[in-house]
Enzyme design. Structure first.
Site, mmCIF file in Angstrom:
data_model
loop_
_atom_site.group_PDB
_atom_site.id
_atom_site.type_symbol
_atom_site.label_atom_id
_atom_site.label_comp_id
_atom_site.label_asym_id
_atom_site.label_seq_id
_atom_site.Cartn_x
_atom_site.Cartn_y
_atom_site.Cartn_z
ATOM 1 N N LYS A 1 0.817 -1.210 0.000
ATOM 2 C CA LYS A 1 0.000 0.000 0.000
ATOM 3 C C LYS A 1 0.849 1.257 0.000
ATOM 4 C CE LYS A 1 -4.420 -1.524 1.818
ATOM 5 N NZ LYS A 1 -5.423 -1.376 2.876
ATOM 6 N N LYS B 1 -7.270 -11.318 -8.981
ATOM 7 C CA LYS B 1 -8.448 -11.375 -8.122
ATOM 8 C C LYS B 1 -9.494 -10.355 -8.581
ATOM 9 C CE LYS B 1 -9.349 -11.099 -3.208
ATOM 10 N NZ LYS B 1 -8.842 -10.934 -1.847
ATOM 11 N N LYS C 1 -13.004 -4.349 -7.088
ATOM 12 C CA LYS C 1 -13.821 -3.202 -7.464
ATOM 13 C C LYS C 1 -12.964 -2.022 -7.894
ATOM 14 C CE LYS C 1 -13.913 -2.546 -2.609
ATOM 15 N NZ LYS C 1 -14.348 -3.391 -1.533
#
Ligand code: TRP
Length: 333
Positions: free
Chosen positions: A117, A199, A202
């Protein structure tokens, strides 16, 4: 009731980071629903975690309420379970601070999600992103959870939670239950429809790669029609047939059929027809969820009543643990 007392406690949380997908539903939420029959379950919308990435306030508020409404729409019973918004129970932030002081910089620095991240959001590598696993530890330990269902990406965070809890117990005695990972039966990992090696997500730029839980029937069917497959025309699970494998997984998870049953059902059937069947099965599963979602989203007062009630029940349990911790450490509590 003796059997109520002996039930194991399960805790899990989901972040309100955007519109949820079929992947979130089949991979996590559908299991929550299954567990809610057998365990004493506490489920929260982990809104505090979400601000480790900058949020636009109006959108964030909407995502929080949408996510909470979805928990109700999938039929999690707010009376039988405790359903709440993490930020409504201040004990989470309070315990997280205390636990921060029992967590080593080096331990947090090894977290792979932090490394990922901080690369992805290089302009906002904030301290919250770094201590995110400690807040997650607080979520879990406040409720003395026995079991935590987590996907592969959260395993390391559960490990550090256990380490923190054991360290604390070693110093102060038995304060925290040491949580175990809950390994569900087939925690379905749903892949992208456009690139079945990735994967389903969204945040993917290609909207055809995921099915949103609120997509209407035509959209769902159109997305499945476009799903990437192979050129074999054989509905059978096998290495290298990632697209078809994914569609079979989705079909099985939604219908409850086994892989063998599914392969038999579609023997000699072309991909076009199979994709349509998957799309229809998914749309059929989503329709009642969408209807209930709209019902709860329209009734603001009802939704508020439910999350307030959940928060007050969660707070009662959380404050018991927090009080114990504060006294053990030496605070005048
Ligand atoms: N970090 C988890 C995720 O992004 C969400 C989460 C927050 C969580 N607190 C938790 C999951 C406690 C399980 C238990 O998926």
């Amino acid at each position: 009731m003796a059997d109520e007392v002996s039930k194991k406690r399960v805790l899990s949380c989901i972040q309100p980071s955007g519109m949820l997908t079929l992947g979130n539903y089949l991979g996590a939420l559908k299991n929550w629903k299954n567990m809610s029959d057998d365990y004493d379950c506490i489920f929260a919308v982990a809104d505090l975690h979400t601000i480790t990435v900058r949020q636009q306030p109006a959108e964030f508020r909407k995502h929080i309420l949408d996510t909470f409404a979805l928990l109700l729409a999938i039929d999690l019973d707010p009376q039988k379970n405790i359903l709440f918004l993490q930020s409504n129970v201040s004990a989470h932030s309070q315990l997280a601070w205390v636990l921060n002081c029992y967590t080593q910089f080096g331990e947090l620095n090894r977290m792979t999600q932090f490394k990922e991240k901080s690369q992805k959001h290089a302009d906002n590598v904030n301290a919250g992103l770094f201590t995110y696993p400690v807040l997650m530890a607080a979520d879990i330990l406040l409720y003395q959870a026995d079991l935590v269902p987590v996907g592969a990406d959260q395993k390391q965070h559960l490990e550090i939670t256990r380490d923190i809890a054991m360290r604390f117990n070693n110093i102060y005695g038995d304060v925290f239950t040491i949580p175990q990972p809950f390994i569900g039966k087939e925690g379905a990992k749903i892949m992208s429809l456009a690139d079945p090696l990735k994967k389903m997500s969204k945040s993917d730029e290609n909207q055809n790669s995921y099915v949103a839980l609120l997509d209407d029937k035509d959209t769902v069917i159109r997305k499945f029609k476009r799903a990437v497959t192979d050129s074999q025309a054989l509905v059978k699970k096998a290495d290298g047939k990632d697209g078809i494998n994914n569609l079979i997984t989705i079909y099985c998870t939604v219908t409850g059929k086994t892989v063998a049953q599914t392969e038999k059902e579609f023997e000699g059937v072309g991909y076009g027809e199979f994709k349509l069947a998957v799309g229809e099965a998914v749309a059929k599963e989503l329709a009642p969820i969408q209807e209930k979602f709209n019902y709860y989203r329209r009734d603001k007062a009802k939704l508020e009543e439910i999350y307030r009630d959940g928060a007050s029940r969660a707070q009662y349990l959380a404050n018991k643990t927090l009080g114990k911790v504060m006294k053990k450490v030496g605070f005048i509590y």
